[in-house]
Design a protein around this motif. Sequence first.
Motif, PDB file in Angstrom:
ATOM      1  N   VAL A 285      57.890  34.520  26.795  1.00  0.00           N
ATOM      2  CA  VAL A 285      58.538  34.009  28.006  1.00  0.00           C
ATOM      3  C   VAL A 285      58.144  32.554  28.210  1.00  0.00           C
ATOM      4  N   ALA A 286      56.857  32.265  28.081  1.00  0.00           N
ATOM      5  CA  ALA A 286      56.367  30.887  28.248  1.00  0.00           C
ATOM      6  C   ALA A 286      57.007  29.957  27.213  1.00  0.00           C
ATOM      7  N   ARG A 287      57.108  30.420  25.972  1.00  0.00           N
ATOM      8  CA  ARG A 287      57.743  29.608  24.915  1.00  0.00           C
ATOM      9  C   ARG A 287      59.195  29.308  25.271  1.00  0.00           C
ATOM     10  N   LEU A 288      59.915  30.320  25.726  1.00  0.00           N
ATOM     11  CA  LEU A 288      61.331  30.143  26.059  1.00  0.00           C
ATOM     12  C   LEU A 288      61.510  29.235  27.269  1.00  0.00           C
ATOM     13  N   LEU A 289      60.599  29.300  28.212  1.00  0.00           N
ATOM     14  CA  LEU A 289      60.682  28.428  29.386  1.00  0.00           C
ATOM     15  C   LEU A 289      60.497  26.962  29.032  1.00  0.00           C
ATOM     16  N   GLU A 290      59.964  26.684  27.863  1.00  0.00           N
ATOM     17  CA  GLU A 290      59.780  25.307  27.396  1.00  0.00           C
ATOM     18  C   GLU A 290      60.926  24.835  26.499  1.00  0.00           C
ATOM     19  N   ASN A 291      61.871  25.711  26.201  1.00  0.00           N
ATOM     20  CA  ASN A 291      62.948  25.399  25.260  1.00  0.00           C
ATOM     21  C   ASN A 291      64.124  24.744  25.997  1.00  0.00           C
TER      22      ASN A 291
ATOM     23  N   ASP B 239      68.090  40.030  18.264  1.00  0.00           N
ATOM     24  CA  ASP B 239      67.671  41.306  17.692  1.00  0.00           C
ATOM     25  C   ASP B 239      66.894  42.075  18.764  1.00  0.00           C
ATOM     26  N   PRO B 240      67.495  43.106  19.341  1.00  0.00           N
ATOM     27  CA  PRO B 240      66.824  43.824  20.423  1.00  0.00           C
ATOM     28  C   PRO B 240      65.469  44.413  20.018  1.00  0.00           C
ATOM     29  N   ALA B 241      65.342  44.846  18.766  1.00  0.00           N
ATOM     30  CA  ALA B 241      64.077  45.430  18.318  1.00  0.00           C
ATOM     31  C   ALA B 241      62.953  44.398  18.347  1.00  0.00           C
ATOM     32  N   VAL B 242      63.261  43.152  18.071  1.00  0.00           N
ATOM     33  CA  VAL B 242      62.263  42.086  18.130  1.00  0.00           C
ATOM     34  C   VAL B 242      61.982  41.725  19.584  1.00  0.00           C
ATOM     35  N   ILE B 243      63.041  41.495  20.345  1.00  0.00           N
ATOM     36  CA  ILE B 243      62.912  41.037  21.735  1.00  0.00           C
ATOM     37  C   ILE B 243      62.189  42.068  22.598  1.00  0.00           C
ATOM     38  N   ALA B 244      62.404  43.339  22.339  1.00  0.00           N
ATOM     39  CA  ALA B 244      61.784  44.390  23.149  1.00  0.00           C
ATOM     40  C   ALA B 244      60.258  44.332  23.103  1.00  0.00           C
ATOM     41  N   GLY B 245      59.707  43.767  22.056  1.00  0.00           N
ATOM     42  CA  GLY B 245      58.262  43.673  21.922  1.00  0.00           C
ATOM     43  C   GLY B 245      57.658  42.416  22.524  1.00  0.00           C
ATOM     44  N   TRP B 246      58.479  41.571  23.104  1.00  0.00           N
ATOM     45  CA  TRP B 246      57.992  40.310  23.651  1.00  0.00           C
ATOM     46  C   TRP B 246      57.277  40.508  24.977  1.00  0.00           C
ATOM     47  N   GLY B 247      56.440  39.519  25.289  1.00  0.00           N
ATOM     48  CA  GLY B 247      55.706  39.516  26.543  1.00  0.00           C
ATOM     49  C   GLY B 247      55.591  38.101  27.085  1.00  0.00           C
ATOM     50  N   GLU B 248      54.550  37.845  27.840  1.00  0.00           N
ATOM     51  CA  GLU B 248      54.377  36.559  28.509  1.00  0.00           C
ATOM     52  C   GLU B 248      54.325  35.369  27.539  1.00  0.00           C
ATOM     53  N   PRO B 249      53.695  35.475  26.357  1.00  0.00           N
ATOM     54  CA  PRO B 249      53.696  34.308  25.455  1.00  0.00           C
ATOM     55  C   PRO B 249      55.112  33.869  25.053  1.00  0.00           C
TER      56      PRO B 249
ATOM     57  N   ARG C 159      63.226  32.076  34.344  1.00  0.00           N
ATOM     58  CA  ARG C 159      62.260  33.153  34.089  1.00  0.00           C
ATOM     59  C   ARG C 159      62.885  34.536  34.311  1.00  0.00           C
ATOM     60  N   GLY C 160      63.584  34.715  35.401  1.00  0.00           N
ATOM     61  CA  GLY C 160      64.161  36.023  35.695  1.00  0.00           C
ATOM     62  C   GLY C 160      65.145  36.483  34.635  1.00  0.00           C
ATOM     63  N   LYS C 161      65.951  35.577  34.156  1.00  0.00           N
ATOM     64  CA  LYS C 161      66.942  35.930  33.139  1.00  0.00           C
ATOM     65  C   LYS C 161      66.274  36.189  31.794  1.00  0.00           C
ATOM     66  N   ILE C 162      65.236  35.433  31.479  1.00  0.00           N
ATOM     67  CA  ILE C 162      64.491  35.643  30.229  1.00  0.00           C
ATOM     68  C   ILE C 162      63.790  36.999  30.272  1.00  0.00           C
ATOM     69  N   GLU C 163      63.100  37.283  31.384  1.00  0.00           N
ATOM     70  CA  GLU C 163      62.417  38.564  31.510  1.00  0.00           C
ATOM     71  C   GLU C 163      63.419  39.720  31.513  1.00  0.00           C
ATOM     72  N   ALA C 164      64.582  39.511  32.128  1.00  0.00           N
ATOM     73  CA  ALA C 164      65.625  40.545  32.114  1.00  0.00           C
ATOM     74  C   ALA C 164      66.098  40.812  30.691  1.00  0.00           C
ATOM     75  N   THR C 165      66.195  39.779  29.871  1.00  0.00           N
ATOM     76  CA  THR C 165      66.626  39.959  28.482  1.00  0.00           C
ATOM     77  C   THR C 165      65.658  40.865  27.732  1.00  0.00           C
ATOM     78  N   ILE C 166      64.368  40.660  27.951  1.00  0.00           N
ATOM     79  CA  ILE C 166      63.368  41.508  27.296  1.00  0.00           C
ATOM     80  C   ILE C 166      63.515  42.947  27.781  1.00  0.00           C
ATOM     81  N   GLY C 167      63.631  43.133  29.088  1.00  0.00           N
ATOM     82  CA  GLY C 167      63.837  44.472  29.632  1.00  0.00           C
ATOM     83  C   GLY C 167      65.148  45.088  29.171  1.00  0.00           C
ATOM     84  N   ASN C 168      66.184  44.268  29.058  1.00  0.00           N
ATOM     85  CA  ASN C 168      67.485  44.767  28.607  1.00  0.00           C
ATOM     86  C   ASN C 168      67.436  45.186  27.134  1.00  0.00           C
ATOM     87  N   ALA C 169      66.617  44.519  26.344  1.00  0.00           N
ATOM     88  CA  ALA C 169      66.436  44.930  24.946  1.00  0.00           C
ATOM     89  C   ALA C 169      65.809  46.320  24.905  1.00  0.00           C
TER      90      ALA C 169
END
Length: 184
Positions: free
Chosen positions: A77-83, A65-75, A90-100
Amino acid sequence: MAERCGWCGDDPLYVAYHDEEWGVPEYDGRALWEKLILDGFQAGLSWITILRKRDAFREAFEGFDPAVIAGWGEPEVARLLENPGIIRHRGKIEATIGNARAYLDMGGAAPFSERMWGYVGGAPIVNSFASLAEVPASTPLSEQVSKDLRKAGFRFVGPTIVYAWMQACGLVNDHITGCPARRV
């Protein structure tokens, strides 16, 4: 006997993806965005790796859901890096947030779909390649789409990723001419 495109091999998950999804025109803008994100995660990896992790990606990224992902930040990203169920890059996760955010800036689902399908005049480009060796990794059109997406703020959308995405979403039909999944 017709032979399917050789890239899918005989893995049942890959065969089902090839036969039922790859190259089928996708007009839903949110689904197009999800597939673009997954193609970005695939960079440097095999597509079967992404297919095997797709459900985990959908769960980890809140159904893409881009509307949800667009509001994400470092917390987040950190959660996803542990999944361990997803590609932890990290770069691809941060790109996903920016792409949202870029997707929402474009207006969301309908405008995104209209813009992407506008590149091909609203209908799939049907190529007639007889073998996988003839299929290009990118084209002048994928270079233009890539350039335009990057200008709009997207990342991990190089010409090769974009062309793979265009094939997957049916903007381009690159099933080889003898493939039973070829729809024209």
